[in-house]
Design a protein around this motif. Structure first.
Motif, PDB file in Angstrom:
ATOM      1  N   TYR A  20       1.155  -1.110  -0.280  1.00 18.70           N
ATOM      2  CA  TYR A  20       0.539  -0.092  -0.322  1.00 18.70           C
ATOM      3  C   TYR A  20       0.626   1.312  -0.203  1.00 18.70           C
ATOM      4  CZ  TYR A  20      -3.880  -3.106   1.338  1.00 18.70           C
ATOM      5  OH  TYR A  20      -5.127  -4.338   1.555  1.00 18.70           O
ATOM      6  N   GLY A  21       2.157   1.511   0.958  1.00 23.33           N
ATOM      7  CA  GLY A  21       2.717   2.409   1.113  1.00 23.33           C
ATOM      8  C   GLY A  21       3.574   2.742  -0.344  1.00 23.33           C
ATOM      9  N   PHE A  22       3.948   1.468  -1.145  1.00 22.41           N
ATOM     10  CA  PHE A  22       4.257   1.605  -2.630  1.00 22.41           C
ATOM     11  C   PHE A  22       3.793   2.394  -3.925  1.00 22.41           C
ATOM     12  CE2 PHE A  22       4.970   0.249  -6.785  1.00 22.41           C
ATOM     13  CZ  PHE A  22       6.983   0.675  -6.592  1.00 22.41           C
ATOM     14  N   ALA A  23       2.080   1.812  -3.493  1.00 24.49           N
ATOM     15  CA  ALA A  23       0.904   2.420  -4.337  1.00 24.49           C
ATOM     16  C   ALA A  23       1.003   4.093  -4.231  1.00 24.49           C
ATOM     17  CB  ALA A  23      -0.305   1.373  -3.982  1.00 24.49           C
ATOM     18  N   ILE A  24       0.836   4.439  -2.923  1.00 21.40           N
ATOM     19  CA  ILE A  24       0.590   5.423  -2.793  1.00 21.40           C
ATOM     20  C   ILE A  24       2.053   6.866  -2.639  1.00 21.40           C
ATOM     21  CG2 ILE A  24       0.071   7.177  -0.582  1.00 21.40           C
ATOM     22  CD1 ILE A  24      -1.475   5.687   0.946  1.00 21.40           C
ATOM     23  N   GLY A  25       3.044   5.490  -3.084  1.00 19.72           N
ATOM     24  CA  GLY A  25       3.595   6.401  -3.042  1.00 19.72           C
ATOM     25  C   GLY A  25       3.913   6.906  -4.360  1.00 19.72           C
ATOM     26  N   PHE A  26       3.892   5.538  -5.250  1.00 17.75           N
ATOM     27  CA  PHE A  26       4.410   5.439  -6.791  1.00 17.75           C
ATOM     28  C   PHE A  26       2.723   6.729  -7.262  1.00 17.75           C
ATOM     29  CE2 PHE A  26       3.471   4.126 -11.523  1.00 17.75           C
ATOM     30  CZ  PHE A  26       4.769   3.884 -11.765  1.00 17.75           C
ATOM     31  N   CYS A  27       2.058   6.894  -6.511  1.00 14.23           N
ATOM     32  CA  CYS A  27       1.096   7.583  -7.164  1.00 14.23           C
ATOM     33  C   CYS A  27       1.561   9.447  -6.966  1.00 14.23           C
ATOM     34  CB  CYS A  27      -0.426   7.925  -6.857  1.00 14.23           C
ATOM     35  SG  CYS A  27      -1.378   5.908  -6.915  1.00 14.23           S
ATOM     36  N   VAL A  28       1.997   9.335  -6.159  1.00 16.83           N
ATOM     37  CA  VAL A  28       2.085  10.948  -5.534  1.00 16.83           C
ATOM     38  C   VAL A  28       3.854  11.063  -6.671  1.00 16.83           C
ATOM     39  CG1 VAL A  28       3.492  12.079  -3.901  1.00 16.83           C
ATOM     40  CG2 VAL A  28       1.382  11.001  -3.365  1.00 16.83           C
ATOM     41  N   GLY A  29       4.326  10.420  -6.613  1.00 19.45           N
ATOM     42  CA  GLY A  29       5.179  10.519  -7.572  1.00 19.45           C
ATOM     43  C   GLY A  29       4.969  10.095  -9.056  1.00 19.45           C
ATOM     44  N   MET A  30       3.693   9.939  -9.004  1.00 16.70           N
ATOM     45  CA  MET A  30       3.436  10.029 -11.150  1.00 16.70           C
ATOM     46  C   MET A  30       2.993  11.356 -11.039  1.00 16.70           C
ATOM     47  SD  MET A  30       3.590   7.250 -13.016  1.00 16.70           S
ATOM     48  CE  MET A  30       1.623   7.185 -14.262  1.00 16.70           C
ATOM     49  N   CYS A  31       2.339  11.946 -10.289  1.00 17.08           N
ATOM     50  CA  CYS A  31       2.175  13.242 -10.397  1.00 17.08           C
ATOM     51  C   CYS A  31       2.844  14.403 -10.177  1.00 17.08           C
ATOM     52  CB  CYS A  31       0.970  13.696  -9.299  1.00 17.08           C
ATOM     53  SG  CYS A  31      -0.949  12.548  -9.165  1.00 17.08           S
ATOM     54  N   SER A  32       3.958  14.420  -8.793  1.00 11.50           N
ATOM     55  CA  SER A  32       4.518  15.063  -9.313  1.00 11.50           C
ATOM     56  C   SER A  32       5.308  15.187 -10.382  1.00 11.50           C
ATOM     57  CB  SER A  32       5.784  14.839  -7.809  1.00 11.50           C
ATOM     58  OG  SER A  32       6.269  13.602  -7.813  1.00 11.50           O
ATOM     59  N   GLY A  33       5.892  13.698 -11.119  1.00 11.47           N
ATOM     60  CA  GLY A  33       6.396  13.382 -12.058  1.00 11.47           C
ATOM     61  C   GLY A  33       6.013  14.173 -13.115  1.00 11.47           C
ATOM     62  N   ALA A  34       4.760  14.583 -13.533  1.00  9.56           N
ATOM     63  CA  ALA A  34       3.991  14.938 -14.760  1.00  9.56           C
ATOM     64  C   ALA A  34       4.164  16.511 -14.029  1.00  9.56           C
ATOM     65  CB  ALA A  34       2.645  14.559 -14.215  1.00  9.56           C
ATOM     66  N   LEU A  35       3.989  17.344 -12.774  1.00 12.24           N
ATOM     67  CA  LEU A  35       3.740  18.469 -13.408  1.00 12.24           C
ATOM     68  C   LEU A  35       5.808  19.167 -13.903  1.00 12.24           C
ATOM     69  CD1 LEU A  35       1.704  19.269  -9.949  1.00 12.24           C
ATOM     70  CD2 LEU A  35       1.503  19.652 -11.957  1.00 12.24           C
ATOM     71  N   LEU A  36       6.588  18.175 -12.967  1.00 13.17           N
ATOM     72  CA  LEU A  36       7.708  18.572 -13.060  1.00 13.17           C
ATOM     73  C   LEU A  36       8.636  18.012 -14.285  1.00 13.17           C
ATOM     74  CD1 LEU A  36       9.540  17.572  -9.745  1.00 13.17           C
ATOM     75  CD2 LEU A  36       8.798  20.124 -10.345  1.00 13.17           C
ATOM     76  N   GLY A  37       8.130  17.163 -15.094  1.00 14.01           N
ATOM     77  CA  GLY A  37       8.446  16.800 -16.225  1.00 14.01           C
ATOM     78  C   GLY A  37       7.843  18.120 -17.599  1.00 14.01           C
ATOM     79  N   GLY A  38       7.294  17.792 -17.161  1.00  5.90           N
ATOM     80  CA  GLY A  38       6.149  18.365 -18.280  1.00  5.90           C
ATOM     81  C   GLY A  38       7.135  20.069 -18.171  1.00  5.90           C
ATOM     82  N   PHE A  39       6.845  20.537 -17.204  1.00  9.48           N
ATOM     83  CA  PHE A  39       7.175  21.459 -16.792  1.00  9.48           C
ATOM     84  C   PHE A  39       8.899  21.885 -17.493  1.00  9.48           C
ATOM     85  CE2 PHE A  39       4.246  23.173 -13.503  1.00  9.48           C
ATOM     86  CZ  PHE A  39       3.985  24.175 -14.418  1.00  9.48           C
TER      87      PHE A  39
END
Length: 78
Positions: A20-39
């Motif tokens: 569960y910790g990995f799944a939550i961390g993966f989702c948070v990392g994907m969202c931050s990756g979308a923002l930072l990677g997009g910019f």
């Protein structure tokens, strides 16, 4: 009177908590990756298919990294 049976409900195992910790961390990392990677991709001048590939790679890397750290942190707390 019938004897009362003690029923205890068990919580999730340590491995389940780590999943569960990995799944939550993966989702948070994907969202931050979308923002930072997009910019960063837009600043680098990427467009179209190159932009999507770069952002997708950044999202998976961010999700995997943050998910791993969340799983390790959850495992330490078990």
């Amino acid at each position: 009177m019938a004897p009362q049976l003690a029923t205890y409900q068990q919580g999730p195992s340590c491995f389940d908590r780590m999943k569960y910790g990995f799944a939550i961390g993966f989702c948070v990392g994907m969202c931050s990756g979308a923002l930072l990677g997009g910019f960063s991709a837009l600043r680098a001048g990427m467009r179209g298919r190159e932009l999507l590939g770069g952002v997708g790679k950044f999202m998976v890397q961010g999700g995997g990294t943050f998910g791993t750290f969340m799983a390790i942190g959850t495992g330490i707390r078990c």
